[in-house]
Design an enzyme around this catalytic site. Structure first.
Site, PDB file in Angstrom:
ATOM      1  N   HIS A   1      28.291  62.943  57.313  1.00 18.88           N
ATOM      2  CA  HIS A   1      28.096  62.516  58.702  1.00 18.88           C
ATOM      3  C   HIS A   1      26.994  63.381  59.322  1.00 18.88           C
ATOM      4  O   HIS A   1      26.874  64.563  58.991  1.00 18.88           O
ATOM      5  CB  HIS A   1      29.412  62.702  59.461  1.00 18.88           C
ATOM      6  CG  HIS A   1      29.432  62.072  60.810  1.00 18.88           C
ATOM      7  ND1 HIS A   1      28.914  62.693  61.931  1.00 18.88           N
ATOM      8  CD2 HIS A   1      29.929  60.877  61.237  1.00 18.88           C
ATOM      9  CE1 HIS A   1      29.081  61.910  62.979  1.00 18.88           C
ATOM     10  NE2 HIS A   1      29.700  60.805  62.599  1.00 18.88           N
TER      11      HIS A   1
ATOM     12  N   LEU B   1      37.544  72.229  60.147  1.00 18.50           N
ATOM     13  CA  LEU B   1      36.700  73.016  61.059  1.00 18.50           C
ATOM     14  C   LEU B   1      36.214  72.134  62.199  1.00 18.50           C
ATOM     15  O   LEU B   1      35.569  71.115  61.986  1.00 18.50           O
ATOM     16  CB  LEU B   1      35.519  73.625  60.304  1.00 18.50           C
ATOM     17  CG  LEU B   1      34.690  74.681  61.058  1.00 18.50           C
ATOM     18  CD1 LEU B   1      34.009  75.624  60.062  1.00 18.50           C
ATOM     19  CD2 LEU B   1      33.630  74.042  61.942  1.00 18.50           C
TER      20      LEU B   1
END
Length: 338
Positions: free
Chosen positions: A231, A127
């Site tokens: 992240h 994505l």
């Protein structure tokens, strides 16, 4: 809203390549390599064209398109059964408890064990939303439309589904986890290993990775501190996965230590709550906000819209969504509340 999700086509190669160059590394499913991306699109084209409703090792690529301009501004992927062409490796966090009677002391050691537990699962991944479009909920459309695709093609997906989140990448583009664990055995940087994996697969991990568990206490602090941590750009994605029913069950990526989220496919919120109905009217502009989808495989399309369910197998949708989906009264539309 002029954006819709659709099946990717070979002509989308350049748009995907330009987006891949913006990922910043650690994004295995979207490598900045034209040949690799072309291979993904060719594989997806084959998957979209296969007629049998059975589970095989396939990859579906979807793109987010501005229907007004034709520009492709995002993408996502679905893998129907991982670990078939080569092993699907993860690290699993375990605890080993030991007791010394002489010292009357119990010691608990955390370990990372190399496993293929998730082999055979389906996967949602790849994505990416163009930085210029990160407003208006388009990330939500990208993420949740994948589950409508699964619901609409349920026999092609496994009973368990996973999502890998990118781990911590430092300002140099390196991975503290890779440097502290696997990098010591491979003699290559994280960027080189990540790129090689994206292009050639991870058989080299099977060939060279030590099979014995890694004691976390023996790693440096930089590596220990990022195990299972997403992240910063993936924190919103992690929350969306949790809202869908995905959970972290102790699996982390072997390259960057990012968390792998797992769920039972039929328990994923957007799969469980998806429903299909015949379009009865195109005047539901004030209806419930929803994600709407139609089509089959290569003709799949999805967008934000409004719906009114009549409880008798019918649905009214807004005219703008009908235009985006190219549907009219009598067609079948799938939907889930936004």
């Amino acid at each position: 809203m002029t954006f819709r999700l659709r099946a990717a086509r070979p002509a989308d190669l350049e748009a995907l390549y330009e987006m891949a160059k913006l990922t910043g590394g650690g994004f295995t499913n979207l490598p900045p390599d034209r040949a690799a991306l072309q291979g993904k699109l060719e594989r997806a084209e084959t998957a979209f064209a296969r007629a049998e409703d059975t589970i095989v090792d396939e990859q579906f690529v979807l793109v987010l398109e501005n229907a007004r301009t034709g520009a492709v501004r995002g993408t996502c992927q679905l893998m129907s059964q991982v670990g078939q062409r080569w092993p699907f490796y993860s690290y699993r966090l375990n605890t080993l408890t030991q007791y010394s009677q002489e010292l009357d002391r119990t010691v608990r050691a955390e370990l990372l064990s190399l496993v293929t537990d998730l082999e055979g699962s389906s996967e949602v991944g790849g994505l990416f939303l163009h930085p210029g479009e990160r407003a208006g909920g388009l990330g939500l459309l990208l993420a949740r439309s994948r589950y409508l695709f699964v619901a609409m093609h349920r026999p092609r997906f496994a009973d368990r589904i996973l999502a890998e989140l990118r781990g911590i990448i430092d300002e140099r583009g390196g991975s503290p986890f890779w440097d502290g664990v696997a990098g010591r055995f491979f003699g290559m940087s994280f960027q080189d290993a990540d790129y090689f994996n994206a292009i050639n697969g991870n058989q080299f991990i099977a060939d060279l990775m030590p099979k014995h568990p890694v004691y976390i206490a023996m790693l440096n602090e930089d590596a220990r501190s990022v195990i299972g941590v997403p992240h910063p750009t993936g924190r919103a994605a992690m929350r969306m996965l949790e809202d869908e029913g995905f959970r972290a069950e102790g699996y982390v990526d072997i390259f960057d230590g990012g968390p792998t989220m797992v769920a039972w496919t039929d328990s994923v919120t957007s799969v469980k709550n998806a429903c299909n109905a015949k379009v009865t009217a195109l005047d539901a502009a004030e209806g419930e906000r929803a994600i709407l989808a139609t089509g089959h495989l290569a003709t799949f399309r999805a967008c934000f819209g409004a719906r009114v369910l009549d409880g008798e197998g019918g649905i009214a949708i807004d005219s703008a969504s009908a235009d985006l989906l190219d549907v009219c009264e009598g067609d079948t539309v799938w939907s889930v509340a936004r």
